[in-house]
Write a protein that holds these residues in place. Sequence first.
Motif, PDB file in Angstrom:
ATOM      1  N   VAL A  70      -2.126   2.903  -4.929  1.00  0.00           N
ATOM      2  CA  VAL A  70      -3.500   2.488  -4.598  1.00  0.00           C
ATOM      3  C   VAL A  70      -4.481   3.650  -4.764  1.00  0.00           C
ATOM      4  CG1 VAL A  70      -3.012   0.535  -3.086  1.00  0.00           C
ATOM      5  CG2 VAL A  70      -2.956   2.859  -2.131  1.00  0.00           C
TER       6      VAL A  70
ATOM      7  N   LEU B 103      -0.021   7.664  -3.950  1.00  0.00           N
ATOM      8  CA  LEU B 103       0.171   6.223  -3.805  1.00  0.00           C
ATOM      9  C   LEU B 103      -0.441   5.514  -5.014  1.00  0.00           C
ATOM     10  CD1 LEU B 103      -0.858   5.809  -0.052  1.00  0.00           C
ATOM     11  CD2 LEU B 103       1.457   6.013  -1.003  1.00  0.00           C
TER      12      LEU B 103
ATOM     13  N   ARG C 164     -11.140   3.102   0.449  1.00  0.00           N
ATOM     14  CA  ARG C 164     -11.714   4.061  -0.485  1.00  0.00           C
ATOM     15  C   ARG C 164     -13.235   4.095  -0.334  1.00  0.00           C
ATOM     16  NH1 ARG C 164     -10.414   3.825  -6.886  1.00  0.00           N
ATOM     17  NH2 ARG C 164      -8.330   4.334  -6.125  1.00  0.00           N
TER      18      ARG C 164
ATOM     19  N   LEU D  69       4.573   4.203  -3.983  1.00  0.00           N
ATOM     20  CA  LEU D  69       4.177   5.412  -4.705  1.00  0.00           C
ATOM     21  C   LEU D  69       3.867   5.076  -6.165  1.00  0.00           C
ATOM     22  CD1 LEU D  69       6.936   7.747  -3.237  1.00  0.00           C
ATOM     23  CD2 LEU D  69       4.479   7.882  -2.752  1.00  0.00           C
TER      24      LEU D  69
ATOM     25  N   ILE E  68       1.145  12.846   1.964  1.00  0.00           N
ATOM     26  CA  ILE E  68       2.012  11.825   1.363  1.00  0.00           C
ATOM     27  C   ILE E  68       3.495  12.217   1.482  1.00  0.00           C
ATOM     28  CG2 ILE E  68       2.542  10.513  -0.742  1.00  0.00           C
ATOM     29  CD1 ILE E  68      -0.163   9.754   0.444  1.00  0.00           C
TER      30      ILE E  68
ATOM     31  N   GLU F 221       0.828  -1.213   0.000  1.00  0.00           N
ATOM     32  CA  GLU F 221       0.000   0.000   0.000  1.00  0.00           C
ATOM     33  C   GLU F 221       0.862   1.262   0.000  1.00  0.00           C
ATOM     34  OE1 GLU F 221      -0.652  -2.697   1.716  1.00  0.00           O
ATOM     35  OE2 GLU F 221      -2.824  -3.103   1.693  1.00  0.00           O
ATOM     36  N   ARG F 222       2.049   1.177   0.589  1.00  0.00           N
ATOM     37  CA  ARG F 222       2.886   2.371   0.679  1.00  0.00           C
ATOM     38  C   ARG F 222       3.646   2.659  -0.617  1.00  0.00           C
ATOM     39  NH1 ARG F 222       7.912   0.770   4.765  1.00  0.00           N
ATOM     40  NH2 ARG F 222       8.140  -1.402   4.155  1.00  0.00           N
TER      41      ARG F 222
ATOM     42  N   MET G  51       8.673   5.609   3.781  1.00  0.00           N
ATOM     43  CA  MET G  51       7.302   5.566   4.282  1.00  0.00           C
ATOM     44  C   MET G  51       7.090   4.278   5.073  1.00  0.00           C
ATOM     45  SD  MET G  51       3.810   5.920   2.034  1.00  0.00           S
ATOM     46  CE  MET G  51       4.464   7.299   1.109  1.00  0.00           C
ATOM     47  N   TYR G  52       6.402   4.405   6.189  1.00  0.00           N
ATOM     48  CA  TYR G  52       6.058   3.204   6.950  1.00  0.00           C
ATOM     49  C   TYR G  52       4.881   2.502   6.272  1.00  0.00           C
ATOM     50  CZ  TYR G  52       8.878   5.225  10.700  1.00  0.00           C
ATOM     51  OH  TYR G  52       9.899   5.758  11.423  1.00  0.00           O
ATOM     52  N   ALA G  53       4.715   1.238   6.612  1.00  0.00           N
ATOM     53  CA  ALA G  53       3.607   0.482   6.039  1.00  0.00           C
ATOM     54  C   ALA G  53       2.288   1.109   6.472  1.00  0.00           C
ATOM     55  CB  ALA G  53       3.688  -0.970   6.503  1.00  0.00           C
ATOM     56  N   THR G  54       1.299   1.009   5.599  1.00  0.00           N
ATOM     57  CA  THR G  54      -0.020   1.551   5.899  1.00  0.00           C
ATOM     58  C   THR G  54      -1.042   0.671   5.183  1.00  0.00           C
ATOM     59  OG1 THR G  54      -1.335   3.580   5.933  1.00  0.00           O
ATOM     60  CG2 THR G  54      -0.059   3.160   3.936  1.00  0.00           C
ATOM     61  N   SER G  55      -2.317   0.978   5.384  1.00  0.00           N
ATOM     62  CA  SER G  55      -3.350   0.301   4.594  1.00  0.00           C
ATOM     63  C   SER G  55      -4.237   1.366   3.962  1.00  0.00           C
ATOM     64  CB  SER G  55      -4.185  -0.647   5.469  1.00  0.00           C
ATOM     65  OG  SER G  55      -4.922   0.097   6.415  1.00  0.00           O
ATOM     66  N   TYR G  56      -5.076   0.952   3.048  1.00  0.00           N
ATOM     67  CA  TYR G  56      -5.783   1.926   2.204  1.00  0.00           C
ATOM     68  C   TYR G  56      -7.260   1.564   2.090  1.00  0.00           C
ATOM     69  CZ  TYR G  56      -7.157   4.436  -2.052  1.00  0.00           C
ATOM     70  OH  TYR G  56      -7.801   5.226  -2.955  1.00  0.00           O
TER      71      TYR G  56
END
Lengths: 162, 781, 265
Positions: A65, A63, C8, A22, C35, A19-20, C1-6
């Motif tokens: 995503v 990103l 929508r 770009l 970002i 997910e991170r 960037m640290y891990a994240t989730s997404y």
Amino acid sequence: MAKVTLTVNGRTVSGECEERTLLVHFIREKLGLTGTHVGCDTSQCGACVVHMDGHSVKSCSILAVQASGSTVTTIEGLAGQGELHPVQAAFKEHHGLQCGFCTPGMVMTAVDMINRHGGNLDEATVRAELEGNICRCTGYHNIVKAVLAADAEMSAGRQAAE
Amino acid sequence: MGIEGIGARVTRKEDKRFLTGKGRYTDDMVVPGMKYAYFIRSPHAHARILSIDTAAAQAMPGVIGILDGKQLLADGIGNLICGWMIHSKDGSPMKMGAWRPLAADTVRYVGDAVAIVVADTLGEARDAAEAVVVDYQPLDAVVEAVDALKDGAPQLHPEAANNLIFDWQIGDASSTDKAIAEAAHVTTIEIHNNRLAPNPMEPRATLGIYDGAEDHFTCYTTSQNPHVARLVMSAFYNVAPENKLRVIAPDVGGGFGSKIFIYPEEVVCLWASKKTGVPVKWTSDRTEAFLTDAHGRDHVSQVKMAFDADNRITALKVDTVANLGAYMSLFSSSVPTYLYATLLSGQYAIPAIHANVRTVYTNTAPVDAYRGAGRPEATFLLERTVETAARELGVSPAELRRINFIREFPHQTPVIMNYDAGDYEASLNAAMAAADWNGFAARKAEAAGRGKKRGIGMSCYIEACGIAPSAAVGSLGAGVGLWESAEVRVNAVGTVEVLTGSHSHGQGHETTFAQLVAERLGVPIDNVNIVHGDTDKVQMGMGTYGSRSGAVGMSAIVKALDKVEAKAKKIAAHLMEADESDIVLENGELKVAGTDKALPWFQVALAAYTAHNLPSGMEPGLKEGAFYDPSNFTFPAGCYIAEVEIDPDTGTTDIVQFVAADDFGNIINPMIVEGQVHGGIAQGIGQALLEGVHYDENGQLLTASFMDYAMPRADDLPSFKLSHQNTPCPGNPLGIKGCGEAGAIGSPPALINAITDAIGTNALTMPATPQKVWKALQSAH
Amino acid sequence: MYATSYHRPSSISEAAALLAATDEAKYVSGGMTLIPTMKQRLAAPAALVDLRHVADMKGIHIDGSRVRIGAATPHAEVAASSALRSACPAVTVLAGLIGDPHVRHMGTIGGSIANNDPAADYPALALALGATIVTDRREIAADDFFTGLFETALEPGELVTAITFDLPEKAGYAKFRNPASRYAMTGVFVARRGGSVRVAVTGAGADGVFRQADMEAALAGNWSADALSGIAVPSSGLLSDIHGDSDYRANLVKVMAKRAVLAAG
């Protein structure tokens, strides 16, 4: 991991990524389209500019995503194989590039600029519109010339078509 | 000149790949099994490393290996070196402190590399880097060179007492002092030359590949001189012998000097590839570039210029302190000495000059060559001083310069250089005409009516390019010769490959070098390929910097072409049964002069390879190599004029016109030369108005991104008015002087002279930001 | 960037529910600040809730004298709005001065307001126009909304959905850009409605956007740039950095205020 689906340069592509990830890294590393560059970390230099759903954006600050589902055009997709878009041709004709690193972002920016201002660009407007793109080689002199020439030519082309 | 030959405005052969996204830069390279590196860097400007604990980090996802300076030292990897020996005036050699590619015991600036983490992804490498615990014992830091020389200042290297690297002089002190004592007028001024970050748009990157089966290394790197990189990494850093190390500098996105030097990352990634068994790629981010790319400039100078009653300059005395940062970078010692003080005569006949230069360690990034390298510092010092003198003497700035111009050549200056050719007044006149200098008063009055303060300023620069005669620079301490090599390979069908030791990273060599071949051999430039940037393809070369690729690199090609032409003529004479001396090469044909007998070029090339009918004893083939070692520097010169309007409410400077009149000698491609000047002027304007590296008193970098370091953007700059004058360089076969640095050299003093003219106060340092100009106006009132 | 989730969402309620369901979640709209901040590892949201696909948060509506701009409306859309340009050109001018064309294609008014960067442009507009910040829970007056550097009256998880304001009779914006970042080193938005004048300053205040009371009083009596000539802007409470110290910024506040009045006409 997330699945990302994009239409890139007219082709639908899918890929798994963190997910991170770009958008610029997805384009460069997953799709192998290395014409889009990274020149800074703070969303200033514009080497990463692509078109997303018809608008210029900085792919280093989005990103993959977030972009999923969008239509993306990169420098590789601007013209047909072996051809040059009028903006690319104008950059060559007017020596609007030297090392070439900022060039893809500059060209994508110029195309977006002409799309929005079509036929009405002057030097001051072009310089103001280039605020988000840094070039260290050309002093912008010939980039400005190239954008104005491309704008004039594309505008003449539109008029001829009408 | 043919339509593609010397002097033609040919569009560039390399453009299509750059315009279509097909350029291939180091970060674009992908090889099987490649992993990503992240460097752990010191957050302190000065500290002892007490311990490094990698245990937790080693266990993190994706981690391949974490390596530190102790391991590097144990494997015998050598320290980074400065390759130009300078002796102090007491005869002692410069004091080179140890620069380890990974610091083992002490860190000396923020960004000093401490360890490398190699992982499957860059994100994982960075995650793991955060889990590495480095225990630092912070030490006091010093940032300004002048402060570092003071008693009690923090000491960086045990080798260098009081942080002094060398205390060097040039010229004659006694005659200079005598002339100053006897002068009708002495202008005294303190000159600051601000520290800059080079910022090519492509950040540095490297990919180290170790092939265990062959015991062979390949290094992709963002270099202006891959052969020098290989030489230094082999001879001094013990990475591998030259035959086991291939260095490739593919497309490189600008250099401006900063990619001349061998940095820790190339060495460490190659070593790490062998240690971990995987190819290791590192790409700098922009903040790392600000922290670790060699900076430029950073001088403080005290100046005295003496005049006689006729306003002739009788002497110049300069005392400079130059900041070289925490370590001596590859060519750092040459920049504030032989590339700087040797140009202090400028365009003027000055009988006596003395310069003293002290170079100093500080807890900042290393400082080395940046576009112009020493010559912008000399020009800014001289042209600000002359301008100040003109104001003090009540003479027009143009007149004072005219009175003092050198007018006869060759001219020996008191500071080594022997100028071979020039016409300084021609450039001055051209610039003044282009700028409508005489109409300035009316424009100033008109601007005043709009509430704007208008000013005009000029700068007459000279530089020494085409570096350099090997024996001469050797006698001055250079560790290498500065010749160039070329090989011209004519294929059996008459097409041509040119292998060159020059390296193009924006200069357009693929076009201009091909134009030279087209001019000489009459083949279209599409039939000429330029090969560069790979030590496996080109045997040896010294690279591209110091505006040397035309004057030195192309001269080597000329020498190789001479040999090719001579052999082709022998073959043609033999085939046409004519005398060799009667053969001429014109428009792609070898002709017998005065007859209609002719052979097309390709047919002679084919004959060389079929070898069915060659002159007796001649070897087959048509391929010749040459090394060219210049006999002197070249001396581009010119005059720049800036006209500005100041908004007194905000201090904002608007450049309303910028004129450049340059004498580069002969020009191969005017379009490319103009582009070089444009870019140089933009960097010079950047130095004058926008750019400056700032550290706080603890050595923390305040300008570590484009958010705080002001890069020139399109709307900061005007379009430029250019012209060229031409006194061909007598020292090389093409009469070329070089054009790559002039813009950055000539423009800063023109800007500052214009702004100080507008605001009516002479005290102003670079960058002349709106705040500084506004404050200068407040204090003047 | 640290891990994240997404995530929508497509509606405001779905967005709020997603945010509430995850610890350390953050809304992302254009992402032009968030970002880059995440890239520098200065922010580490465990989850991102993307607002770009929430239709109810988009668009510009002018109803009589009332303007409503959806929080997820990009700057470029505001800058290019012909309706806004004829109703209150200062708004489109301000939007067209934010960032660069690419940033304006992504960045949104809601993100700018909610982030309250001390050098952002929109907070000056909101404060000077006496705008109302509409959230998924309530309406907040701009005077109560901006509480300090990067600080607002928003509660955890509260989502800005729109900005509304009454059209002013006159309004103008003048911005002096930081030479490096191009953010506002000082930006002044002036607005007059009835006998009331509001002057809001961004980029200069050590505590973020603020109103300049002396200027408001002076302009209420005499709507002209000259009315500001006699005002001494104190440098206390203003930012100092390598680009401009507080004295310089104090000067810029005055100069930009005058230019904003001139622009307003």
